[in-house]
Motif scaffolding. Structure first.
Motif, PDB file in Angstrom:
ATOM      1  N   HIS A 154       0.820  -1.216   0.005  1.00 19.49           N
ATOM      2  CA  HIS A 154      -0.038  -0.003  -0.013  1.00 19.49           C
ATOM      3  C   HIS A 154       0.976   1.438  -0.013  1.00 19.49           C
ATOM      4  CE1 HIS A 154      -3.858  -2.324   0.521  1.00 19.49           C
ATOM      5  NE2 HIS A 154      -3.181  -3.165   1.151  1.00 19.49           N
ATOM      6  N   ALA A 155       0.184   2.376  -0.286  1.00 21.11           N
ATOM      7  CA  ALA A 155       0.879   3.677  -0.580  1.00 21.11           C
ATOM      8  C   ALA A 155       1.868   4.025   0.699  1.00 21.11           C
ATOM      9  CB  ALA A 155       0.020   4.671  -0.741  1.00 21.11           C
ATOM     10  N   HIS A 156       1.705   3.916   1.775  1.00 23.12           N
ATOM     11  CA  HIS A 156       2.509   4.128   3.095  1.00 23.12           C
ATOM     12  C   HIS A 156       3.694   3.093   3.483  1.00 23.12           C
ATOM     13  CE1 HIS A 156       0.756   8.198   3.269  1.00 23.12           C
ATOM     14  NE2 HIS A 156      -0.478   7.291   3.148  1.00 23.12           N
ATOM     15  N   GLY A 157       3.412   2.031   2.475  1.00 27.25           N
ATOM     16  CA  GLY A 157       4.579   0.910   2.783  1.00 27.25           C
ATOM     17  C   GLY A 157       3.821  -0.304   3.700  1.00 27.25           C
ATOM     18  N   THR A 158       2.747  -0.044   3.929  1.00 25.90           N
ATOM     19  CA  THR A 158       2.020  -1.456   4.727  1.00 25.90           C
ATOM     20  C   THR A 158       1.932  -2.570   3.614  1.00 25.90           C
ATOM     21  OG1 THR A 158       0.791   0.356   6.024  1.00 25.90           O
ATOM     22  CG2 THR A 158       0.011  -1.915   5.619  1.00 25.90           C
ATOM     23  N   LEU A 159       2.300  -3.598   4.161  1.00 25.97           N
ATOM     24  CA  LEU A 159       2.173  -4.857   3.373  1.00 25.97           C
ATOM     25  C   LEU A 159       0.754  -5.639   3.691  1.00 25.97           C
ATOM     26  CD1 LEU A 159       5.739  -6.092   3.430  1.00 25.97           C
ATOM     27  CD2 LEU A 159       4.637  -4.784   1.753  1.00 25.97           C
ATOM     28  N   GLN A 160       0.240  -5.945   2.881  1.00 24.25           N
ATOM     29  CA  GLN A 160      -0.935  -7.030   3.100  1.00 24.25           C
ATOM     30  C   GLN A 160      -0.591  -8.347   2.350  1.00 24.25           C
ATOM     31  OE1 GLN A 160      -4.586  -5.565   1.021  1.00 24.25           O
ATOM     32  NE2 GLN A 160      -5.600  -7.502   1.629  1.00 24.25           N
ATOM     33  N   LEU A 161      -0.218  -9.425   3.400  1.00 24.84           N
ATOM     34  CA  LEU A 161       0.436 -10.699   2.760  1.00 24.84           C
ATOM     35  C   LEU A 161      -0.911 -11.787   3.205  1.00 24.84           C
ATOM     36  CD1 LEU A 161       3.896 -10.300   4.396  1.00 24.84           C
ATOM     37  CD2 LEU A 161       2.961  -9.974   2.179  1.00 24.84           C
ATOM     38  N   THR A 162      -0.885 -12.505   1.986  1.00 25.77           N
ATOM     39  CA  THR A 162      -1.953 -13.720   2.338  1.00 25.77           C
ATOM     40  C   THR A 162      -1.188 -15.122   2.293  1.00 25.77           C
ATOM     41  OG1 THR A 162      -3.913 -12.414   1.418  1.00 25.77           O
ATOM     42  CG2 THR A 162      -4.192 -14.836   1.460  1.00 25.77           C
ATOM     43  N   TYR A 163      -1.223 -15.843   3.089  1.00 30.84           N
ATOM     44  CA  TYR A 163      -0.571 -17.177   3.032  1.00 30.84           C
ATOM     45  C   TYR A 163      -1.644 -18.293   3.314  1.00 30.84           C
ATOM     46  CZ  TYR A 163       3.812 -14.791   4.073  1.00 30.84           C
ATOM     47  OH  TYR A 163       5.042 -13.959   4.298  1.00 30.84           O
ATOM     48  N   GLU A 164      -1.215 -19.466   2.575  1.00 26.13           N
ATOM     49  CA  GLU A 164      -1.973 -20.703   2.777  1.00 26.13           C
ATOM     50  C   GLU A 164      -0.950 -21.586   3.506  1.00 26.13           C
ATOM     51  OE1 GLU A 164      -3.789 -21.765  -0.966  1.00 26.13           O
ATOM     52  OE2 GLU A 164      -5.184 -19.828  -0.752  1.00 26.13           O
ATOM     53  N   PRO A 165      -1.485 -22.744   4.366  1.00 27.41           N
ATOM     54  CA  PRO A 165      -0.868 -23.858   4.879  1.00 27.41           C
ATOM     55  C   PRO A 165      -0.148 -24.583   3.722  1.00 27.41           C
ATOM     56  CG  PRO A 165      -2.858 -23.716   5.724  1.00 27.41           C
ATOM     57  CD  PRO A 165      -2.889 -22.772   4.872  1.00 27.41           C
ATOM     58  N   ALA A 166       1.191 -24.892   3.986  1.00 31.84           N
ATOM     59  CA  ALA A 166       1.706 -25.831   2.927  1.00 31.84           C
ATOM     60  C   ALA A 166       2.470 -27.093   3.459  1.00 31.84           C
ATOM     61  CB  ALA A 166       3.009 -24.982   2.335  1.00 31.84           C
ATOM     62  N   GLY A 167       1.894 -27.420   4.398  1.00 31.32           N
ATOM     63  CA  GLY A 167       2.284 -28.813   5.167  1.00 31.32           C
ATOM     64  C   GLY A 167       3.603 -28.664   6.084  1.00 31.32           C
ATOM     65  N   ALA A 168       4.294 -29.606   6.279  1.00 29.60           N
ATOM     66  CA  ALA A 168       5.228 -29.602   7.388  1.00 29.60           C
ATOM     67  C   ALA A 168       6.533 -28.828   6.836  1.00 29.60           C
ATOM     68  CB  ALA A 168       5.661 -31.076   7.566  1.00 29.60           C
ATOM     69  N   PRO A 169       6.855 -27.976   7.815  1.00 28.40           N
ATOM     70  CA  PRO A 169       8.205 -27.266   7.142  1.00 28.40           C
ATOM     71  C   PRO A 169       9.286 -28.193   6.682  1.00 28.40           C
ATOM     72  CG  PRO A 169       7.969 -27.060   9.743  1.00 28.40           C
ATOM     73  CD  PRO A 169       6.732 -27.776   9.050  1.00 28.40           C
ATOM     74  N   THR A 170      10.162 -27.638   5.896  1.00 30.47           N
ATOM     75  CA  THR A 170      11.312 -28.032   5.448  1.00 30.47           C
ATOM     76  C   THR A 170      12.426 -27.095   5.939  1.00 30.47           C
ATOM     77  OG1 THR A 170      11.372 -27.284   3.329  1.00 30.47           O
ATOM     78  CG2 THR A 170      10.596 -29.547   3.627  1.00 30.47           C
ATOM     79  N   TYR A 171      13.648 -27.598   6.446  1.00 28.55           N
ATOM     80  CA  TYR A 171      14.741 -26.628   6.796  1.00 28.55           C
ATOM     81  C   TYR A 171      15.671 -26.844   6.043  1.00 28.55           C
ATOM     82  CZ  TYR A 171      11.694 -27.048  11.060  1.00 28.55           C
ATOM     83  OH  TYR A 171      10.612 -26.825  11.904  1.00 28.55           O
ATOM     84  N   GLY A 172      16.467 -25.747   6.098  1.00 25.72           N
ATOM     85  CA  GLY A 172      17.659 -25.638   5.445  1.00 25.72           C
ATOM     86  C   GLY A 172      18.493 -24.278   5.725  1.00 25.72           C
ATOM     87  N   ASP A 173      19.107 -23.751   4.693  1.00 27.17           N
ATOM     88  CA  ASP A 173      19.795 -22.428   4.786  1.00 27.17           C
ATOM     89  C   ASP A 173      19.615 -21.349   3.871  1.00 27.17           C
ATOM     90  OD1 ASP A 173      21.884 -22.834   2.744  1.00 27.17           O
ATOM     91  OD2 ASP A 173      22.628 -24.148   3.999  1.00 27.17           O
ATOM     92  N   ALA A 174      19.671 -20.168   4.048  1.00 24.98           N
ATOM     93  CA  ALA A 174      19.647 -19.185   3.145  1.00 24.98           C
ATOM     94  C   ALA A 174      20.835 -18.807   2.363  1.00 24.98           C
ATOM     95  CB  ALA A 174      19.330 -17.796   3.934  1.00 24.98           C
ATOM     96  N   ALA A 175      22.019 -19.485   2.581  1.00 27.97           N
ATOM     97  CA  ALA A 175      23.209 -19.332   1.576  1.00 27.97           C
ATOM     98  C   ALA A 175      22.797 -19.490   0.125  1.00 27.97           C
ATOM     99  CB  ALA A 175      24.314 -20.489   2.079  1.00 27.97           C
ATOM    100  N   ALA A 176      23.479 -18.863  -0.744  1.00 29.64           N
ATOM    101  CA  ALA A 176      23.258 -18.397  -1.999  1.00 29.64           C
ATOM    102  C   ALA A 176      24.080 -19.712  -2.666  1.00 29.64           C
ATOM    103  CB  ALA A 176      23.843 -17.344  -2.509  1.00 29.64           C
TER     104      ALA A 176
END
Length: 75
Positions: free
Chosen positions: A53-75
């Motif tokens: 939105h105009a002043h930087g507010t984010l409207q985010l919509t999420y749906e469940p995607a099962g069990a989480p998987t774990y990893g790292d954020a390395a490139a």
């Protein structure tokens, strides 16, 4: 639903949430109640929609995607 984090957490625990709308405001307060506090069951979420939105507010919509998987954020 707006406002009751206790109710949100009680619905997340048994998997009763089919869509999660989060509004992120560009303010850091450092205190307050956590949406995903202790006792929250880990789960993966899939971003299905985002609006900035105009002043930087984010409207985010999420749906469940099962069990989480774990990893790292390395490139």
């Amino acid at each position: 639903m707006i406002g009751s984090l206790d109710l949100v957490q009680s619905l997340l625990r048994p998997g009763l949430v089919d869509r999660l709308n989060l509004w992120v405001y560009p303010v850091v307060l450092g205190t307050g109640k956590r949406l995903f506090g202790e006792g929250t069951v880990p789960s993966a979420l899939r971003l299905t929609e985002s609006v900035t939105h105009a002043h930087g507010t984010l409207q985010l919509t999420y749906e469940p995607a099962g069990a989480p998987t774990y990893g790292d954020a390395a490139a």
